[in-house]
Scaffold this active site. Structure first.
Site, PDB file in Angstrom:
ATOM      1  N   ASP A  67     -40.391   7.797  -1.073  1.00 45.45           N
ATOM      2  CA  ASP A  67     -39.950   6.303  -0.831  1.00 45.45           C
ATOM      3  C   ASP A  67     -41.247   5.893  -1.987  1.00 45.45           C
ATOM      4  O   ASP A  67     -42.407   5.989  -1.692  1.00 45.45           O
ATOM      5  CB  ASP A  67     -40.202   5.657   0.525  1.00 45.45           C
ATOM      6  CG  ASP A  67     -39.484   4.145   0.188  1.00 45.45           C
ATOM      7  OD1 ASP A  67     -39.349   4.110  -0.803  1.00 45.45           O
ATOM      8  OD2 ASP A  67     -39.416   3.697   1.369  1.00 45.45           O
TER       9      ASP A  67
ATOM     10  N   ASP B 162     -32.867  -1.949   0.197  1.00 41.70           N
ATOM     11  CA  ASP B 162     -32.556  -1.760   1.644  1.00 41.70           C
ATOM     12  C   ASP B 162     -31.218  -2.496   2.095  1.00 41.70           C
ATOM     13  O   ASP B 162     -31.040  -3.562   2.073  1.00 41.70           O
ATOM     14  CB  ASP B 162     -33.631  -2.204   2.262  1.00 41.70           C
ATOM     15  CG  ASP B 162     -34.923  -1.369   2.046  1.00 41.70           C
ATOM     16  OD1 ASP B 162     -34.969  -0.555   1.294  1.00 41.70           O
ATOM     17  OD2 ASP B 162     -35.865  -1.494   2.798  1.00 41.70           O
TER      18      ASP B 162
HETATM   19  C1  GLA Z   1     -38.425   1.121   2.188  1.00 41.48           C
HETATM   20  C2  GLA Z   1     -37.182   2.087   2.123  1.00 41.48           C
HETATM   21  C3  GLA Z   1     -36.691   1.671   3.436  1.00 41.48           C
HETATM   22  C4  GLA Z   1     -37.688   2.185   4.687  1.00 41.48           C
HETATM   23  C5  GLA Z   1     -38.962   1.500   4.675  1.00 41.48           C
HETATM   24  C6  GLA Z   1     -40.184   1.881   5.463  1.00 41.48           C
HETATM   25  O1  GLA Z   1     -38.326  -0.372   2.436  1.00 41.48           O
HETATM   26  O2  GLA Z   1     -36.304   1.579   1.298  1.00 41.48           O
HETATM   27  O3  GLA Z   1     -35.433   2.707   3.720  1.00 41.48           O
HETATM   28  O4  GLA Z   1     -38.038   3.763   4.494  1.00 41.48           O
HETATM   29  O5  GLA Z   1     -39.393   1.475   3.027  1.00 41.48           O
HETATM   30  O6  GLA Z   1     -41.171   1.345   5.142  1.00 41.48           O
END
Ligand code: GLA
Length: 505
Positions: free
Chosen positions: A268, A328
């Site tokens: 990520d 997200d």
């Molecule tokens: C980002 C990702 C999410 C999750 C969070 C965890 O927002 O896009 O899917 O993994 O980080 O902190």
């Protein structure tokens, strides 16, 4: 000369007087470190960089994922205030502080959220500073790892558990996936998302925090259930939740994951954005792609950088088996439908081993109706998307389980041809998507994004599929006759009719 001398003396006197009157505030200049416990033995650090000049204050707030200069800083005696943005920004945070000796107490005032108080202590000159930027490697193609010939299926902790995920929960989810038939329906990856990390030991080896006392034992347990274990990290120095990232330790971490028995990595971007530009993403993702490959262990590689930099055009070359195409997801119709119906243009880039990832499932988390969750499942199946359940599988209702484990819908998602659906028609709130399947079959989804039931008339030319097809309704598990030149179907608000079309000869 004498006059200047006298003026100088007067100024010295005045400065001494002011600093005596407010001895604490004059020492505000510096780096102040607040450490808020995460509850698992780790801390989230915020560094306030303050620079006082008379009654004004300049500086910045450093979080794991950002450094933001602040505005409107003022000092009044032992108290001070500053803001994250000018008053024209209704979402700004106002910081109110008071200095007492070697501590400052800062209250964050944010619209719609309870005030938060932090105590910060004077930190060293290096507090909050980023490590040196390591130049990205030269680009090359990471060979295909041969994994994920169909979109990965499993579960991920984030949507439902956020930072509260722990080993006991993961074990119980694995147990539930076996007991409730999810594993046998194809859901095999049990993926721990952010917040498992601690710091590193002296040799640079990543450590787990209190919530995950023994990752190797957890992997053994998950494997003993016929499931696979996934984990999460960031190419940055910090993850999105502010935990330890893999920056500068890519090879160490890949080796550690392999030694633990990890089968899947979600990587990520997060704080990598503080050191690198989006243009560096292919090289930075390639670095971990190479590191995973060098371990010799089969580890599915999931790129998470929110669909920036047209990742679908280079994700496979960086070694990725899947790549996020969006920000997200949230558990509501607006978020899910905006994402799901927004995937048409990436369609041509999906292929066996390399998938577009419109984010994890929210099915069963409570924010949508069963009809909307069926649309969610149908869209993701049409999009050849990874099916990573994001709900609490220990307490899933039969209706939700039925949606997640509908074999005929899963078969569309997992079709070996590996082609993603395209939108063939949009008429107001109604959208028709088709997906070519193996053995000359087709999947057809008729979606109604509107607020009332839609009676949809479909012409076979709309589908570009005139000819001999048998139709099967994969939600009612009923044969639906043969495809006619025109076809009428009623689709509930926010609902879908999903057919498999099977060639008659
Ligand atoms: C980002 C990702 C999410 C999750 C969070 C965890 O927002 O896009 O899917 O993994 O980080 O902190």
């Amino acid at each position: 000369m004498t006059q200047t001398f006298h003026r100088g003396l007067a100024l010295m006197f005045l400065t001494t007087f002011v600093s005596l009157a407010s001895p604490g505030a004059s020492e505000l200049t510096g780096r102040w470190v607040a450490r808020v416990p995460n509850g698992d033995g780790t801390f989230r650090e915020t560094v306030f960089v303050l620079k006082r000049e008379g009654s004004t204050l300049a500086g910045s707030v450093i979080n794991p994922s950002s450094e933001q200069p602040f505005v409107e800083g003022t000092v009044d005696g032992d108290t001070f205030t500053f803001a994250s943005a000018p008053a024209t920004n209704p979402r700004r945070t106002i910081y109110r502080g008071v200095i007492a000796g070697d501590e400052v107490t800062i209250t964050l005032v944010r619209p719609g959220r309870p005030d938060q108080q932090m105590t910060a202590r004077r930190g060293s000159d290096t507090a909050g500073r980023l490590p040196e930027r390591i130049p990205p490697p030269a680009l090359h193609v990471v060979p295909d790892n041969g994994l994920a010939r169909t979109p990965p299926m499993g579960w991920n902790s984030w949507n439902r558990f956020r930072g509260s995920v722990d080993e006991a929960t993961v074990r119980a989810i694995a147990d539930a996936m076996v007991a409730n038939g999810m594993r046998d329906a194809g859901y095999v990856y049990v993926n721990i998302d952010d917040t498992w990390e601690a710091g590193r030991d002296a040799s640079g080896r990543i450590l787990t925090n209190r919530k995950f006392p023994d990752m190797r034992a957890l992997a053994d347990y998950v494997h003993s259930k016929g499931l696979k274990l996934g984990i999460y990290s960031s190419p940055g120095p910090f993850t999105c939740a502010g935990y330890e990232g893999s920056y500068g330790h890519e090879a160490d971490d890949a080796r550690t994951y392999a030694a633990w028995g990890i089968d899947y990595l979600k990587y990520d971007w997060c704080a990598a954005g503080r050191l690198y530009t989006d243009g560096d993403m292919p090289a930075i993702y390639q670095k971990m792609g190479d590191a995973l490959r060098a371990t010799g262990r089969p580890i599915v590689y999931s790129l998470c950088e929110y669909g920036r930099q047209d990742v679908w055009t280079w994700g496979a070359d960086a070694g990725g088996n899947l790549w996020r195409t969006t920000g997200d997801i949230a558990d509501n119709w607006e978020s899910m439908s905006r994402i799901g119906f927004g995937q048409d243009e990436h369609g041509p880039f999906a292929k066996p081993g390399h998938w577009n990832d419109p984010d994890m499932l929210e099915i069963g988390n409570g924010g949508m109706t069963a009809t909307e969750y069926r649309t969610h499942m149908s869209l993701w199946a049409m999009l050849a998307a990874p099916l990573l359940a994001g709900n609490d599988l220990r307490s899933v209702t039969p209706e939700i389980l039925g949606i997640l484990t509908n074999r005929e819908v899963i078969a569309i998602d997992q079709d070996p041809l590996g082609r993603q659906a395209r939108r063939v028609k949009k008429d107001g709130d109604v959208e028709i998507w088709t997906r070519p399947l193996a053995a000359r079959a087709q999947a057809v989804g008729v979606f109604n994004r509107g607020d009332t039931t839609a009676l949809v008339t479909i012409r076979c030319e709309d589908l570009r599929l005139c000819g001999g097809y048998r139709m099967r309704d994969v939600w009612t598990h009923a044969d639906a006759g043969t495809l006619a030149a025109t076809q009428s179907v009623s689709v509930p608000s926010h609902g879908v009719v999903l057919w498999r079309l099977i060639p008659v000869n």
